[in-house]
Each structure stands twice: as structure tokens, then as C-alpha cells.
Design a protein around this motif. Structure first.
Motif, mmCIF file in Angstrom:
data_model
loop_
_atom_site.group_PDB
_atom_site.id
_atom_site.type_symbol
_atom_site.label_atom_id
_atom_site.label_comp_id
_atom_site.label_asym_id
_atom_site.label_seq_id
_atom_site.Cartn_x
_atom_site.Cartn_y
_atom_site.Cartn_z
ATOM 1 N N ALA A 69 -26.517 -13.541 119.884
ATOM 2 C CA ALA A 69 -25.964 -11.795 120.497
ATOM 3 C C ALA A 69 -27.269 -11.765 121.358
ATOM 4 O O ALA A 69 -26.757 -11.501 122.989
ATOM 5 C CB ALA A 69 -27.103 -11.262 119.452
ATOM 6 N N ALA A 70 -28.639 -12.212 121.901
ATOM 7 C CA ALA A 70 -29.153 -12.223 122.955
ATOM 8 C C ALA A 70 -28.602 -12.550 124.092
ATOM 9 O O ALA A 70 -28.207 -12.340 125.127
ATOM 10 C CB ALA A 70 -30.372 -12.792 122.460
ATOM 11 N N ALA A 71 -28.147 -14.333 123.709
ATOM 12 C CA ALA A 71 -27.764 -15.316 124.542
ATOM 13 C C ALA A 71 -26.210 -14.200 125.811
ATOM 14 O O ALA A 71 -26.131 -13.807 126.629
ATOM 15 C CB ALA A 71 -26.932 -16.954 124.401
ATOM 16 N N LEU A 72 -25.450 -13.553 124.458
ATOM 17 C CA LEU A 72 -24.090 -13.054 125.255
ATOM 18 C C LEU A 72 -25.038 -11.342 125.614
ATOM 19 O O LEU A 72 -24.494 -11.424 127.013
ATOM 20 C CB LEU A 72 -23.518 -12.541 123.523
ATOM 21 N N ILE A 73 -26.325 -10.635 125.625
ATOM 22 C CA ILE A 73 -26.521 -10.010 126.199
ATOM 23 C C ILE A 73 -26.744 -10.374 127.407
ATOM 24 O O ILE A 73 -26.319 -9.722 128.774
ATOM 25 C CB ILE A 73 -27.383 -8.845 125.746
ATOM 26 N N GLY A 74 -27.196 -11.548 127.845
ATOM 27 C CA GLY A 74 -27.501 -12.160 128.868
ATOM 28 C C GLY A 74 -26.356 -12.503 129.820
ATOM 29 O O GLY A 74 -26.445 -12.451 131.259
ATOM 30 N N SER B 120 -33.415 -15.984 128.297
ATOM 31 C CA SER B 120 -33.069 -15.729 127.362
ATOM 32 C C SER B 120 -31.688 -15.594 127.259
ATOM 33 O O SER B 120 -31.270 -16.410 126.177
ATOM 34 C CB SER B 120 -32.133 -13.906 127.685
ATOM 35 N N LEU B 121 -30.747 -16.338 128.335
ATOM 36 C CA LEU B 121 -29.415 -17.003 127.501
ATOM 37 C C LEU B 121 -29.977 -19.201 127.788
ATOM 38 O O LEU B 121 -29.118 -19.354 126.556
ATOM 39 C CB LEU B 121 -29.103 -17.454 129.260
ATOM 40 N N VAL B 122 -31.817 -19.549 127.754
ATOM 41 C CA VAL B 122 -30.787 -20.821 127.600
ATOM 42 C C VAL B 122 -31.870 -20.399 125.495
ATOM 43 O O VAL B 122 -31.414 -21.500 125.504
ATOM 44 C CB VAL B 122 -32.004 -21.756 128.594
ATOM 45 N N ALA C 154 -33.033 -27.081 135.349
ATOM 46 C CA ALA C 154 -33.048 -26.833 137.067
ATOM 47 C C ALA C 154 -31.664 -26.193 137.362
ATOM 48 O O ALA C 154 -31.186 -26.125 138.596
ATOM 49 C CB ALA C 154 -32.642 -28.393 136.789
ATOM 50 N N LEU C 155 -30.119 -26.401 136.910
ATOM 51 C CA LEU C 155 -29.246 -25.249 137.085
ATOM 52 C C LEU C 155 -29.493 -23.898 137.253
ATOM 53 O O LEU C 155 -29.305 -23.163 138.315
ATOM 54 C CB LEU C 155 -28.531 -25.469 136.082
ATOM 55 N N ALA C 156 -30.324 -23.561 136.011
ATOM 56 C CA ALA C 156 -31.117 -21.643 135.765
ATOM 57 C C ALA C 156 -31.793 -21.715 137.506
ATOM 58 O O ALA C 156 -31.678 -20.912 137.977
ATOM 59 C CB ALA C 156 -32.425 -21.944 135.314
ATOM 60 N N VAL D 147 -23.735 -20.013 135.503
ATOM 61 C CA VAL D 147 -23.912 -19.852 134.350
ATOM 62 C C VAL D 147 -23.750 -20.358 133.031
ATOM 63 O O VAL D 147 -24.070 -20.477 132.102
ATOM 64 C CB VAL D 147 -24.188 -18.165 134.374
ATOM 65 N N TYR D 148 -22.382 -19.757 133.039
ATOM 66 C CA TYR D 148 -21.467 -20.216 131.185
ATOM 67 C C TYR D 148 -21.888 -21.396 131.293
ATOM 68 O O TYR D 148 -22.366 -22.768 130.357
ATOM 69 C CB TYR D 148 -20.095 -20.335 131.930
ATOM 70 N N GLY D 149 -21.987 -22.411 132.701
ATOM 71 C CA GLY D 149 -22.582 -23.971 132.817
ATOM 72 C C GLY D 149 -23.676 -24.547 131.886
ATOM 73 O O GLY D 149 -24.000 -24.895 130.894
ATOM 74 N N LEU D 150 -24.816 -23.455 132.555
ATOM 75 C CA LEU D 150 -26.021 -22.752 132.117
ATOM 76 C C LEU D 150 -25.915 -23.521 129.864
ATOM 77 O O LEU D 150 -26.598 -23.955 129.428
ATOM 78 C CB LEU D 150 -26.775 -21.908 132.718
ATOM 79 N N VAL D 151 -25.776 -22.328 129.760
ATOM 80 C CA VAL D 151 -25.178 -22.053 128.523
ATOM 81 C C VAL D 151 -24.891 -22.854 127.320
ATOM 82 O O VAL D 151 -25.431 -23.165 126.720
ATOM 83 C CB VAL D 151 -24.289 -20.607 128.265
ATOM 84 N N ALA D 152 -23.960 -23.849 128.179
ATOM 85 C CA ALA D 152 -23.405 -24.937 127.656
ATOM 86 C C ALA D 152 -24.499 -26.176 127.228
ATOM 87 O O ALA D 152 -24.023 -26.702 126.654
ATOM 88 C CB ALA D 152 -22.090 -25.057 128.360
#
Lengths: 278, 105
Positions: free
Chosen positions: A97-102, A123-125, A164-166, A180-185
Motif C-alpha cells: 500500500a505504501a509503495a502504491l501511494i508513492g 517509501s517506494l523502495v 543509484a536509480l532513485a 520509477v517503475y524500474g526502481l520499484v521492480a
């Protein structure tokens, strides 16, 4: 007036959280503590509905209704022995949920706001790591996922790449939704690599650690919205969860670093190198 | 770097809360007995579902024509609710088990 009442409502909720968690750490009052914490949570949720300019109320209520039914059903039907798995699953949902909010918030945030941007990246990571890690922990407890040896360098490389990506996305000063989607992956993959090599018997400690991470990501989300109930509640869980992780490891006569970084497979040499202390 | 230092100084209050909350969290559970480790973990897991407040706000702020954001926000509320409701319910069940074993303390 309404804004002040919202603040006061959140304040009361925070007090209930602290009281609840305090009572929960004593055997006689543990159930009462759980109820008090729940009361605080209900208050926080009700108050959040009074946020000015809130749309999509019907959608929000539908999601809450579905989640309530699903949560109650699984909690009521789960076998006693499968409870830790379920806790791990719920914890992963909080992280997700936190990652989705991000993800949603990334589109709204001005790209040159590096302060809030950093909080959002965190938050995302952390949310993603907590999500995938919790699901692996659940699978391990269930016996579905076996211990898999993971090259530690590879795991840290993935984490390093994510960070590094962030940093790159933050400093680029332009919206980069794909990255950002890559970062989440990458963060999701790191969560997998992080839990894969840890033995099933150590999962409770890992779940406690991931729980602490979910708390931290709730807190970073709170920073994003200047929302003090999320900040305080999240950090409370983060620090209490971290201490609990240490206590649990101690009760098992292990050290946390031993559990996290001595992968199951490498114990081939000195057998029982996982056991220290005595 | 400047941006981050600036952020911290603008949001000083939040950072004070942050630091104090760390100590509160450690203090309130420092004397927990071993038998309560798992229920406490479950209970604090339910509390980390406080992220539901953020997910309600994010879905509430979303433009009703932005379907991607709506979907993600909807999922966020749904998953956070699972965390909260399931978390408290399962903790309650665990603690119920304790009541039936009066020998343990």
C-alpha cells in the motif's frame, strides 16, 4: 475549525496507539491493548475522511469494505499454526500500500522538490522490499518456497542499483515515470533476494524486521503528507519492531546479523556455525 | 545536499517527532516477556496499517478521470485495509489462545 478537529483526532489516535502497544507487552493487559490500538486506528480512519477536498468517497468505501471482508475472513478461518504466515502476508500488504501511494504521488509531486522526493523514493523502495520479502517469508513458513542460495554481492548490487536509480531520478529534475517503475521492480527483486537464503526457522525474526520496515514506510508516507498520525504510528512500529526483532533473535540464542547474513547454504563448512553464544 | 538540509530545517517539527517516537517505541515494549513476542509482532503489524490514512488521502485526491491513479489508489486502500483489519483480528485470536492457557505468564 474542521482542520483543528482533524489534528486533535489524530493526536488522540496517536495516544491510543502508544497506550495500546504498551498494554500489549504485558500478558494481563494484552487483549485490552489490542482493542485500544484498534480504537485508535478506527479514529484515525474516520478522521481521515474529513480531509478537505476528498473525492471518490464511494470508491474508498468499496475498497475498505472489500478489505474488511477479506481481512476478517482470512483471520477467522486461518489455522492456529498458520498464523505467522498470515501476519507476514498482512505485513506485505501494508508495504505494498505504501509503495502504491508513492507511485500515485510521484505524478503529483513537483520534480524539483528534492526533500519530499527523497522521502517518496524511500517509501517506494522500503515498501516494495517489505512487500516481496514478506511474501517470500510467508511462502517459506508455508513450505512452498525452499531455501535458495543467493550471492550476497548480487543482492547488494541490486539494492545499490535501486538507490543509484532513485538518486538519478531525483537529480534529473524531470519526471521519469518509467524509471520509477524500474526502481520499484529492483526493490521488489531485492526483497526476494534478501529473504530467499534465510532458513525457515528464522522466519519469525525476519517477519518482525519486515514489519519494522513497513512501519518506517508508513512514517515516510506520513512525512509526504505532513500527517503526524502516520509519522508517529509508523516510527513507533519501526522502533518497537526493531527492538522486538533483537529480542526475538536473542530468545532464539542467535544474533540478528547472524540470521540475516549467514545464508542457509553456506553453513556447509562448520556445521552449526549459525548457532553462536553458548 | 542543500535541498535535503533545507528540507530537514523546514520540517524540524517532524524530525523531532521522529526522534522522540523512536525512543517511545523502544521504551514501551522493552519489558515484553518472550511468550508475547509473536502477538506483539502481530499487533504492531496491524498498527503499521496506519498507512491506510495515506491511502485514503491519495485516493481521495485523485482526479476521477485518471484511471491508472484510481486503480493504484483503490488497490492501496484495499491492501492497507487488509493489513489493518486482518492484523487486529489475527492478533485478537492469538491473544484469545493465551487466555485458555492460564498456566503461562
Amino acid at each position: 475549525m474542521i482542520l483543528q478537529l482533524i489534528d486533535i483526532g489524530y493526536l488522540v489516535a496517536v495516544v491510543l496507539f502508544i497506550l495500546g502497544i504498551k498494554l500489549m507487552s504485558h500478558p494481563e493487559s494484552a487483549r485490552k491493548g489490542n482493542s485500544i490500538a484498534l480504537a485508535g486506528m478506527i479514529l484515525a480512519i474516520v478522521v481521515s475522511f474529513f480531509t478537505p477536498g476528498l473525492n471518490n468517497i464511494a470508491l474508498i468505501l468499496t475498497a475498505i469494505a472489500l478489505g474488511t471482508v477479506g481481512g476478517l475472513y482470512s483471520a477467522k478461518t486461518v489455522q492456529m499454526t498458520a498464523m505467522p504466515q498470515l501476519v507476514s502476508f498482512f505485513n506485505g500488504m501494508g508495504g505494498a500500500a505504501a509503495a502504491l501511494i508513492g507511485l500515485v504521488e510521484y505524478g503529483d509531486l513537483p520534480v524539483d522538490d528534492i526533500g519530499k522526493g527523497s522521502v517518496l523514493m524511500a517509501s517506494l523502495v522500503i515498501g516494495s522490499v517489505s512487500f516481496s520479502g514478506s511474501l517470500v517469508a510467508m511462502g517459506k513458513l508455508q513450505g512452498v518456497i525452499k531455501d535458495i542460495r543467493v550471492n550476497k554481492i548480487l543482492a547488494f548490487l541490486v539494492l545499490g542499483l535501486a538507490i543509484a536509480l532513485a538518486v538519478y531520478v531525483l537529480l534529473s529534475g524531470q519526471p521519469k515515470p518509467l524509471l520509477v517503475y524500474g526502481l520499484v521492480a529492483l526493490a521488489l527483486i531485492y526483497g526476494l533476494l534478501f529473504v530467499y537464503p534465510i532458513g525457515g526457522a528464522d522466519m519469525p525474526v525476519v517477519i518482525s524486521l519486515l514489519n519494522s520496515l513497513t512501519g518506517v514506510t508508513a512514517a515516510t508516507t506520513g512525512l509526504l503528507y505532513d500527517n503526524k498520525v502516520m509519522l508517529m504510528g509508523g516510527i513507533l512500529v519501526g522502533s518497537a519492531g526493531l527492538l522486538l526483532t533483537l529480542l526475538m533473535a536473542k530468545a532464539m540464542n542467535r544474533s540478528v546479523s547472524n540470521i540475516l547474513f549467514t545464508s542457509f547454504g553456506t553453513a556447509a563448512g562448520p556445521a552449526g556455525s549459525g548457532q553462536d553464544g553458548d | 545536499m542543500d535541498a535535503i538540509i533545507n528540507y530537514i530545517s523546514v520540517n524540524q517539527q517532524e524530525f523531532y517527532i521522529f526522534i522522540l517516537a523512536v525512543f517511545v517505541g523502544i521504551e514501551v515494549i522493552s519489558k515484553v516477556p518472550t511468550v508475547l513476542h509473536t502477538p506483539l509482532m502481530s499487533g504492531s503489524n496491524a498498527l503499521s496499517g496506519v498507512v491506510i490514512v495515506g491511502s485514503i488521502i491519495v485516493l481521495g485526491k485523485t482526479d476521477p478521470a485518471n484511471y491508472l491513479a484510481l486503480t493504484l489508489g483503490f488497490l492501496a486502500v484495499l491492501l492497507a485495509t487488509l493489513n489493518v483489519v486482518g492484523g487486529f483480528a489475527v492478533t485478537n485470536r492469538m491473544l484469545e489462545m493465551f487466555k485458555k492457557k492460564p498456566g503461562k505468564k
